[in-house]
Design a protein around this motif. Structure first.
Motif, mmCIF file in Angstrom:
data_model
loop_
_atom_site.group_PDB
_atom_site.id
_atom_site.type_symbol
_atom_site.label_atom_id
_atom_site.label_comp_id
_atom_site.label_asym_id
_atom_site.label_seq_id
_atom_site.Cartn_x
_atom_site.Cartn_y
_atom_site.Cartn_z
ATOM 1 N N LEU A 39 59.604 24.996 63.480
ATOM 2 C CA LEU A 39 60.761 25.020 62.588
ATOM 3 C C LEU A 39 60.484 25.932 61.387
ATOM 4 C CD1 LEU A 39 63.450 23.866 61.428
ATOM 5 C CD2 LEU A 39 62.161 21.857 60.688
ATOM 6 N N ALA A 57 60.377 29.589 62.279
ATOM 7 C CA ALA A 57 61.742 30.089 62.511
ATOM 8 C C ALA A 57 62.398 30.440 61.169
ATOM 9 C CB ALA A 57 62.586 29.041 63.248
ATOM 10 N N PHE A 58 62.158 29.616 60.158
ATOM 11 C CA PHE A 58 62.733 29.863 58.834
ATOM 12 C C PHE A 58 62.150 31.128 58.198
ATOM 13 C CE2 PHE A 58 64.766 25.827 56.896
ATOM 14 C CZ PHE A 58 65.526 25.647 58.024
ATOM 15 N N ARG A 66 57.897 19.668 73.620
ATOM 16 C CA ARG A 66 57.683 21.075 73.966
ATOM 17 C C ARG A 66 59.019 21.824 73.904
ATOM 18 N NH1 ARG A 66 57.180 22.210 80.057
ATOM 19 N NH2 ARG A 66 56.575 20.018 79.940
ATOM 20 N N THR A 67 60.060 21.252 74.508
ATOM 21 C CA THR A 67 61.376 21.891 74.473
ATOM 22 C C THR A 67 61.828 22.122 73.043
ATOM 23 O OG1 THR A 67 61.979 20.835 76.553
ATOM 24 C CG2 THR A 67 63.782 21.676 75.212
ATOM 25 N N LEU A 68 61.586 21.132 72.182
ATOM 26 C CA LEU A 68 62.017 21.255 70.790
ATOM 27 C C LEU A 68 61.322 22.450 70.115
ATOM 28 C CD1 LEU A 68 63.768 20.086 68.585
ATOM 29 C CD2 LEU A 68 62.046 18.311 68.194
ATOM 30 N N GLU A 108 60.272 25.061 71.647
ATOM 31 C CA GLU A 108 60.858 26.260 72.253
ATOM 32 C C GLU A 108 62.256 26.543 71.705
ATOM 33 O OE1 GLU A 108 58.271 25.984 76.424
ATOM 34 O OE2 GLU A 108 60.353 25.256 76.380
ATOM 35 N N VAL A 109 63.001 25.488 71.410
ATOM 36 C CA VAL A 109 64.322 25.666 70.775
ATOM 37 C C VAL A 109 64.161 26.453 69.476
ATOM 38 C CG1 VAL A 109 66.130 24.417 69.506
ATOM 39 C CG2 VAL A 109 65.512 23.710 71.825
ATOM 40 N N TYR A 110 63.085 26.156 68.747
ATOM 41 C CA TYR A 110 62.843 26.865 67.482
ATOM 42 C C TYR A 110 62.180 28.233 67.705
ATOM 43 C CZ TYR A 110 64.001 22.555 64.985
ATOM 44 O OH TYR A 110 64.648 21.455 64.485
ATOM 45 N N GLY A 111 61.919 28.575 68.959
ATOM 46 C CA GLY A 111 61.428 29.917 69.262
ATOM 47 C C GLY A 111 59.931 30.041 69.459
#
Lengths: 455, 455
Positions: free
Chosen positions: B149, B152-153, B174-176, B178-181
């Motif tokens: 997170l 990403a910011f 893990r998905t979370l 990846e959601v943040y890149g």
């Protein structure tokens, strides 16, 4: 502070003291519910077998304000109300839009969605009226979770019928309900006549919200001291959600801003009504020109491709008929990740407002909305629920239109829930595995032609 | 209002402007880190290859206050700081205790734990110093999520080595990330020498936090413009967490209360230090007699059954040695659900405070703490992380002791994270499938005897 204001947080004493009831301001009375047997208008009395008496009275009330009981307000406070309203400056910058985007944080309570706003109220009324057990249905699980939390607070037993596809795909929603003490069954279940009927046709039936409603209603009427609670669609439910918009109005004032666009996703319609109706009140009184935009899935296009007419609220044809935008109660809602939007109809008050042009609606594919969700997560940090991503997508589209027209408009949307129990949807999106569904015209026609013709 | 006050919410302008650094008030300087080759005290310079320069300076600083950069404060605000502090009146009533129980809500940000407090700061310092890529490790995933997170910011690439057991058991963490890149690898991985070494011994190696640290550090030193970030243990990390306790002090004043007991769970020690140190400051200055209680798992009993001595921070013996309570870096941490507490050592400053009697520690089995979590969820509504349940359990035990002694004491604990991505732990608890682990004395002796003897 010289920085741009990022959020408005209300103190406890700004928690609303009344619910706002849109029926006071609708252009005309809502068409009455019809008896499923006679197809004639039905009195509210039979509803007393199902719902809390207070909820039945609210259902037909045209009082503008309904006081929120002190015990309910205390539970709201404990669970995080008033909720913050934030400005999405990082999303605005990424889009390069002159528009300002605001979002209301209905994800910040333990159940993770707006649903506790009505679950708490309904559980409280039931407790006060002596109900010892409740039965309900849930699709993706947000409503079941919220009611499990609320019944834990007010010491009521709860049985939840959860659509089988979600029961299997979202085991942790089920666990969360069990953590709060609820008993959860996969629907269709062998516990009810309605469930057995669908299981006989197909032992692997994936279930639907409409079927689960039939099961919960049957459980209610066949058990002593058991009542029923519904999480959307009905007037009293939408009325309870009005705390969202009442808070948002105060918070927009703190930002010294007024929304030009008020946006939300619609499944039954309750989260969007919760945000929108306190603003709609001004529009209905000629004091606001704000645009109201409701966002639904292309896979379940009740308001964009359905018909405004009487339909059953459930699949088993046991409930009263209500006049609403519907794709037909026999329509097979495709298995999109936004399980909370997989419902054939919409709230009657909202449908009237759409029908009369006070609101408009848009529809999106699940790939479009999950792309919007990824962008929102990477800029604002919050991972929205797939349902809420329909609102995010609509807000982004409006913001991009503002960019094209160089209009510094103000957009407000409802972040109705977080996506932490829906990460499978994000996983599928990241792996490029998401399927888009768009019903053929013939399928929609077939479901609509199956509806009873009301005189 | 006549109701009991349930929460204290601070306005934006009460967000702390400085970090508090406990090193200013420790009874004596911390023992220096030792070079892993020579076992002699090492200068801070080699750490500059790994960490942000600002973090290295903070690591050895004895300044009382370190200003929080404005960009970091803005990100804190966006992510929900200041966080609420609530009173657990429903839990108090259920326990029948005369004690008042307060809890700080570090679960209410998009990453779901206290970890963003330092992740945001570290990512900001790295961005300012030109770092383009970071490598880190994560166990249960809270730290990896927070750093994903934060990066990403601040527009930094991130590679996360996630212990294999968690990588497989907690795919949504893990998905979370990846959601943040972020890019996420199962550890031990074939990407590093350290990883390959453990994979050669056992192709199905479940991994450990110590191994993942070795991999992340190796990734850092073998790639250009890549640095490393650590989520606990070190002084600068604990310093960043001090925003928790600074806010809590103001909030306890709003409640017109002072804590007699300050409670938290400890894995590396950062969430508890974050809450406790601003209060400990008063105790170290003779101005408070509050009791400080740190809660750890019986399965990884660093402070209750370990030894206070020099040990490596990682399993691969590549990091400096630090003096801390440890069960030995070769100790095989059992697979408890509280993955964030599966670390052999603890923060040096906290270990000194325990060693000198300013803090005490307790240990619990995972069945005990998950029972406490269920009780908390059903009374207060919030579902805590398994890690945080160690704090909940310790707070409940103190409250029950107050009941026995009829003492109306005040207890404050840190709710360091929510359990929505750990519902498997609750599912196992509800199904009575949870195993309790308690290491044999011989296993602990073996791990401790393997440590290097420092002169």
């Amino acid at each position: 502070m010289s920085r741009t204001q990022l959020k408005a947080v209300l103190s406890e004493d700004k928690l609303p003291e009344n619910y706002y009831n849109i029926q006071h301001d609708l252009p005309e009375p809502l068409p009455p519910p019809l008896d499923p047997g006679t197809l004639k208008p039905m009195a509210p009395e039979p509803l007393l077998r199902l719902f809390a008496k207070e909820c039945v009275m609210q259902e037909v009330s045209t009082e503008e304000y309904i006081p929120i009981p002190e015990e309910v307000r205390e539970a709201y406070l404990r669970l995080g109300r008033p909720t913050p309203l934030q400005r999405a400056t990082r999303l605005e910058a990424r889009l390069g839009t002159p528009a300002k985007i605001f979002y209301k944080r209905e994800d910040l309570n333990p159940a993770g969605s707006h649903k506790p706003n009505t679950a708490i109220a309904q559980a409280y009324y039931h407790r006060k009226e002596g109900t010892e057990r409740l039965a309900t249905e849930t699709g993706a699980g947000q409503w079941g979770t919220a009611l499990a939390l609320a019944t834990a607070f007010f010491d009521i037993d709860l049985t939840v019928y959860m659509t089988r596809s979600s029961y299997n795909q979202k085991p942790y929603r089920r666990t969360l309900m069990e953590v709060y003490g609820a008993e959860v069954y996969s629907s269709p279940s062998p516990r009810t006549n309605a469930g057995r009927k669908f299981l006989e046709k197909d032992p692997d039936h994936p279930g639907s919200l409409g079927i689960a409603i039939s099961e919960a209603v049957e459980d209610c009427v066949t058990h002593d001291n058991t009542k029923y609670a519904l999480g959307s669609v009905l007037n009293h439910v939408l009325t309870h959600q009005s705390v969202i918009g009442q808070e948002a109005k105060l918070q927009m004032e703190e930002f010294d801003a007024e929304p030009d666009y008020i946006v939300g996703c619609i499944g039954g319609g309750s989260n969007y009504a919760g945000l929108a109706y306190p603003f709609m009140r001004d529009k209905l009184r000629g004091k606001s020109e704000a645009e109201f935009v409701a966002s639904e899935p292309r896979a379940v296009p009740s308001t964009t491709r359905g018909s405004y007419r009487y339909d059953f609220a459930d699949a088993g044809e046991t409930t009263p008929l209500i006049k609403m935008h519907t794709v037909g109660h026999s329509y097979q809602c495709p298995p999109i990740h936004a399980g909370g939007l997989r419902y054939h109809g919409k709230a009657p008050s909202m449908c009237m407002l759409i029908d009369k042009g006070f609101m408009r609606s848009v529809a999106y594919s699940q790939n479009e909305v999950m792309d919007a969700g990824l962008l929102f997560a990477q800029t604002e940090g919050v991972v929205p629920a797939p349902e809420s991503n329909h609102a995010v997508k609509a807000a982004i589209d409006i913001a991009l239109e503002c960019k094209r027209k160089n209009q510094p408009k103000t957009i407000l949307f409802n972040l109705s829930g977080h996506g932490l129990l829906d990460l499978k949807a994000y996983e599928d999106k990241l792996a490029d595995r998401l399927v888009d569904y768009e019903p053929a015209a013939a399928d929609l026609d077939r479901a609509l032609q199956a509806l009873p013709v009301v005189g």
